[in-house]
Design a protein around this motif. Sequence first.
Motif, PDB file in Angstrom:
ATOM      1  N   LEU A  48       0.826  -1.210   0.000  1.00  0.00           N
ATOM      2  CA  LEU A  48       0.000   0.000   0.000  1.00  0.00           C
ATOM      3  C   LEU A  48       0.862   1.263   0.000  1.00  0.00           C
ATOM      4  O   LEU A  48       0.542   2.249  -0.669  1.00  0.00           O
ATOM      5  N   GLN A  49       1.924   1.238   0.775  1.00  0.00           N
ATOM      6  CA  GLN A  49       2.828   2.389   0.800  1.00  0.00           C
ATOM      7  C   GLN A  49       3.478   2.603  -0.566  1.00  0.00           C
ATOM      8  O   GLN A  49       3.676   3.747  -0.994  1.00  0.00           O
ATOM      9  N   LYS A  50       3.784   1.521  -1.247  1.00  0.00           N
ATOM     10  CA  LYS A  50       4.340   1.608  -2.596  1.00  0.00           C
ATOM     11  C   LYS A  50       3.344   2.253  -3.560  1.00  0.00           C
ATOM     12  O   LYS A  50       3.722   2.980  -4.476  1.00  0.00           O
ATOM     13  N   LEU A  51       2.053   2.003  -3.303  1.00  0.00           N
ATOM     14  CA  LEU A  51       0.993   2.571  -4.142  1.00  0.00           C
ATOM     15  C   LEU A  51       0.664   4.014  -3.763  1.00  0.00           C
ATOM     16  O   LEU A  51      -0.168   4.649  -4.400  1.00  0.00           O
ATOM     17  N   GLY A  52       1.303   4.503  -2.684  1.00  0.00           N
ATOM     18  CA  GLY A  52       1.108   5.890  -2.289  1.00  0.00           C
ATOM     19  C   GLY A  52       0.084   6.121  -1.189  1.00  0.00           C
ATOM     20  O   GLY A  52      -0.279   7.268  -0.908  1.00  0.00           O
ATOM     21  N   PHE A  53      -0.362   5.042  -0.523  1.00  0.00           N
ATOM     22  CA  PHE A  53      -1.344   5.189   0.541  1.00  0.00           C
ATOM     23  C   PHE A  53      -0.667   5.352   1.899  1.00  0.00           C
ATOM     24  O   PHE A  53       0.473   4.925   2.108  1.00  0.00           O
ATOM     25  N   ASN A  54      -1.395   5.962   2.824  1.00  0.00           N
ATOM     26  CA  ASN A  54      -0.873   6.257   4.156  1.00  0.00           C
ATOM     27  C   ASN A  54      -1.397   5.231   5.158  1.00  0.00           C
ATOM     28  O   ASN A  54      -2.505   5.356   5.669  1.00  0.00           O
ATOM     29  N   VAL A  55      -0.609   4.193   5.431  1.00  0.00           N
ATOM     30  CA  VAL A  55      -0.988   3.170   6.403  1.00  0.00           C
ATOM     31  C   VAL A  55      -0.456   3.601   7.767  1.00  0.00           C
ATOM     32  O   VAL A  55       0.747   3.615   8.003  1.00  0.00           O
ATOM     33  N   THR A  56      -1.366   3.964   8.646  1.00  0.00           N
ATOM     34  CA  THR A  56      -0.942   4.508   9.936  1.00  0.00           C
ATOM     35  C   THR A  56      -0.812   3.450  11.027  1.00  0.00           C
ATOM     36  O   THR A  56       0.001   3.604  11.931  1.00  0.00           O
ATOM     37  N   HIS A  57      -1.625   2.378  10.939  1.00  0.00           N
ATOM     38  CA  HIS A  57      -1.577   1.352  11.980  1.00  0.00           C
ATOM     39  C   HIS A  57      -1.908  -0.021  11.403  1.00  0.00           C
ATOM     40  O   HIS A  57      -2.640  -0.125  10.411  1.00  0.00           O
ATOM     41  N   THR A  58      -1.361  -1.064  12.032  1.00  0.00           N
ATOM     42  CA  THR A  58      -1.754  -2.440  11.751  1.00  0.00           C
ATOM     43  C   THR A  58      -2.049  -3.103  13.084  1.00  0.00           C
ATOM     44  O   THR A  58      -1.308  -2.924  14.056  1.00  0.00           O
ATOM     45  N   VAL A  59      -3.137  -3.858  13.146  1.00  0.00           N
ATOM     46  CA  VAL A  59      -3.497  -4.602  14.355  1.00  0.00           C
ATOM     47  C   VAL A  59      -3.860  -6.021  13.960  1.00  0.00           C
ATOM     48  O   VAL A  59      -4.139  -6.299  12.785  1.00  0.00           O
ATOM     49  N   SER A  60      -3.881  -6.930  14.953  1.00  0.00           N
ATOM     50  CA  SER A  60      -4.034  -8.352  14.637  1.00  0.00           C
ATOM     51  C   SER A  60      -5.309  -8.985  15.181  1.00  0.00           C
ATOM     52  O   SER A  60      -5.504 -10.188  15.013  1.00  0.00           O
ATOM     53  N   SER A  61      -6.172  -8.220  15.825  1.00  0.00           N
ATOM     54  CA  SER A  61      -7.397  -8.809  16.378  1.00  0.00           C
ATOM     55  C   SER A  61      -8.568  -7.849  16.233  1.00  0.00           C
ATOM     56  O   SER A  61      -8.380  -6.634  16.054  1.00  0.00           O
ATOM     57  N   GLY A  62      -9.773  -8.398  16.318  1.00  0.00           N
ATOM     58  CA  GLY A  62     -10.962  -7.567  16.253  1.00  0.00           C
ATOM     59  C   GLY A  62     -11.039  -6.596  17.408  1.00  0.00           C
ATOM     60  O   GLY A  62     -11.432  -5.436  17.247  1.00  0.00           O
ATOM     61  N   GLU A  63     -10.653  -7.069  18.587  1.00  0.00           N
ATOM     62  CA  GLU A  63     -10.674  -6.210  19.766  1.00  0.00           C
ATOM     63  C   GLU A  63      -9.729  -5.025  19.601  1.00  0.00           C
ATOM     64  O   GLU A  63     -10.076  -3.884  19.938  1.00  0.00           O
ATOM     65  N   ASP A  64      -8.515  -5.294  19.078  1.00  0.00           N
ATOM     66  CA  ASP A  64      -7.547  -4.212  18.863  1.00  0.00           C
ATOM     67  C   ASP A  64      -8.010  -3.265  17.760  1.00  0.00           C
ATOM     68  O   ASP A  64      -7.714  -2.066  17.785  1.00  0.00           O
ATOM     69  N   ALA A  65      -8.757  -3.806  16.796  1.00  0.00           N
ATOM     70  CA  ALA A  65      -9.283  -2.957  15.727  1.00  0.00           C
ATOM     71  C   ALA A  65     -10.265  -1.939  16.286  1.00  0.00           C
ATOM     72  O   ALA A  65     -10.212  -0.752  15.954  1.00  0.00           O
ATOM     73  N   VAL A  66     -11.179  -2.396  17.143  1.00  0.00           N
ATOM     74  CA  VAL A  66     -12.157  -1.501  17.757  1.00  0.00           C
ATOM     75  C   VAL A  66     -11.451  -0.422  18.567  1.00  0.00           C
ATOM     76  O   VAL A  66     -11.798   0.765  18.494  1.00  0.00           O
ATOM     77  N   LYS A  67     -10.420  -0.828  19.323  1.00  0.00           N
ATOM     78  CA  LYS A  67      -9.663   0.116  20.147  1.00  0.00           C
ATOM     79  C   LYS A  67      -8.895   1.113  19.279  1.00  0.00           C
ATOM     80  O   LYS A  67      -8.879   2.321  19.559  1.00  0.00           O
ATOM     81  N   SER A  68      -8.269   0.622  18.210  1.00  0.00           N
ATOM     82  CA  SER A  68      -7.477   1.496  17.344  1.00  0.00           C
ATOM     83  C   SER A  68      -8.349   2.521  16.633  1.00  0.00           C
ATOM     84  O   SER A  68      -7.954   3.677  16.484  1.00  0.00           O
ATOM     85  N   VAL A  69      -9.536   2.102  16.212  1.00  0.00           N
ATOM     86  CA  VAL A  69     -10.445   3.041  15.540  1.00  0.00           C
ATOM     87  C   VAL A  69     -10.830   4.169  16.479  1.00  0.00           C
ATOM     88  O   VAL A  69     -10.869   5.341  16.096  1.00  0.00           O
ATOM     89  N   LYS A  70     -11.113   3.821  17.723  1.00  0.00           N
ATOM     90  CA  LYS A  70     -11.502   4.828  18.714  1.00  0.00           C
ATOM     91  C   LYS A  70     -10.366   5.809  18.972  1.00  0.00           C
ATOM     92  O   LYS A  70     -10.591   7.016  19.094  1.00  0.00           O
ATOM     93  N   GLU A 124      -6.050  -4.244  -8.128  1.00  0.00           N
ATOM     94  CA  GLU A 124      -7.335  -4.414  -7.456  1.00  0.00           C
ATOM     95  C   GLU A 124      -7.355  -3.672  -6.120  1.00  0.00           C
ATOM     96  O   GLU A 124      -8.358  -3.053  -5.751  1.00  0.00           O
ATOM     97  N   LEU A 125      -6.257  -3.753  -5.389  1.00  0.00           N
ATOM     98  CA  LEU A 125      -6.153  -3.041  -4.117  1.00  0.00           C
ATOM     99  C   LEU A 125      -6.342  -1.546  -4.324  1.00  0.00           C
ATOM    100  O   LEU A 125      -7.144  -0.907  -3.649  1.00  0.00           O
ATOM    101  N   LYS A 126      -5.576  -1.009  -5.238  1.00  0.00           N
ATOM    102  CA  LYS A 126      -5.613   0.441  -5.494  1.00  0.00           C
ATOM    103  C   LYS A 126      -7.014   0.878  -5.929  1.00  0.00           C
ATOM    104  O   LYS A 126      -7.550   1.869  -5.412  1.00  0.00           O
ATOM    105  N   ALA A 127      -7.603   0.142  -6.846  1.00  0.00           N
ATOM    106  CA  ALA A 127      -8.913   0.513  -7.367  1.00  0.00           C
ATOM    107  C   ALA A 127      -9.977   0.444  -6.275  1.00  0.00           C
ATOM    108  O   ALA A 127     -10.818   1.347  -6.155  1.00  0.00           O
ATOM    109  N   ASN A 128      -9.958  -0.615  -5.468  1.00  0.00           N
ATOM    110  CA  ASN A 128     -10.963  -0.773  -4.420  1.00  0.00           C
ATOM    111  C   ASN A 128     -10.856   0.315  -3.365  1.00  0.00           C
ATOM    112  O   ASN A 128     -11.869   0.852  -2.903  1.00  0.00           O
TER     113      ASN A 128
END
Length: 223
Positions: A23-45, A111-115
Amino acid sequence: MADEKILIVEDERILALGLKKKLQKLGFNVTHTVSSGEDAVKSVKENKPDLILMDIVLQGELDGIDAAKMIINMHNIPIIYLTAYADDETIERAVKTYPYGYLMKPYKERELKANIEMALKKFQAEKESFMDFEDVYVDITSFIDQKDEVINHVLLKHYGVIGPLDVDISSEKIYVSAERSNKKAYTVFYELLNKLMSRYLKSEFEIVVYSKGDNICLEFPKM
C-alpha cells in the motif's frame, strides 16, 4: 488519496507487513496495523482512520465481521473486507454490514488500489449528499396529507421498530430517531425526511427535525 489514514486488521504478521509495504508503494498512508478484532475496535476509537482493510478470519472472540459491526455502530468509517474464503454464509454475514469492498487473497496491486480509491470516493460522495440537520434543518415545517395512507406504510412497514430507526407512537405524535454514527439509520432517516417533504404538501401538520444527544429526531402529529 495519500492523506487518508488506513488501518490494516490482519492476524498474520507477515501478510500484514507485506500488505502495508504494498500500500505504501501505491502511495497510501498506512498509519496502523493490528491483529485482532478487539484491537481494531480500540485502534479506531484512538486513531480515527479514514478507511479499514479488515481480514474476516481473526483470532480472538471477535472475527472481522463482528469487529466491523461494532465499529460501524460507533463510527462512520468505510470498511473493505480481506479474505481467503468466499463461502455463501460468510458473504451473507459480510453483506449485512454494508462493506465498501470485498477482496480475495492474494491481492493484486491494481485491485487493491482501485478498491481503496473507489471506497474513499464513494464514502466522500455519501457524506456530501447528507444534509447537515443541525445547521440547516433545526426546525423544519412541512405538511402531511392526513388522508394519505402512504405515510403509515412508509413509517410502520418499512421503517418501523424492526428497522434501523427507532419509532415511538404516542396518543398525539409520532417520533422517529436515528443515531448519526449509524450510517444505515442515518441514510434511512434522510430518505424518510425527503419522502415526507416531497409528498405531503397539503396539510396543517408540522414536521420538526432536531438534535438530541447523538441522535437526529423527527416528530410530527399522529394521523
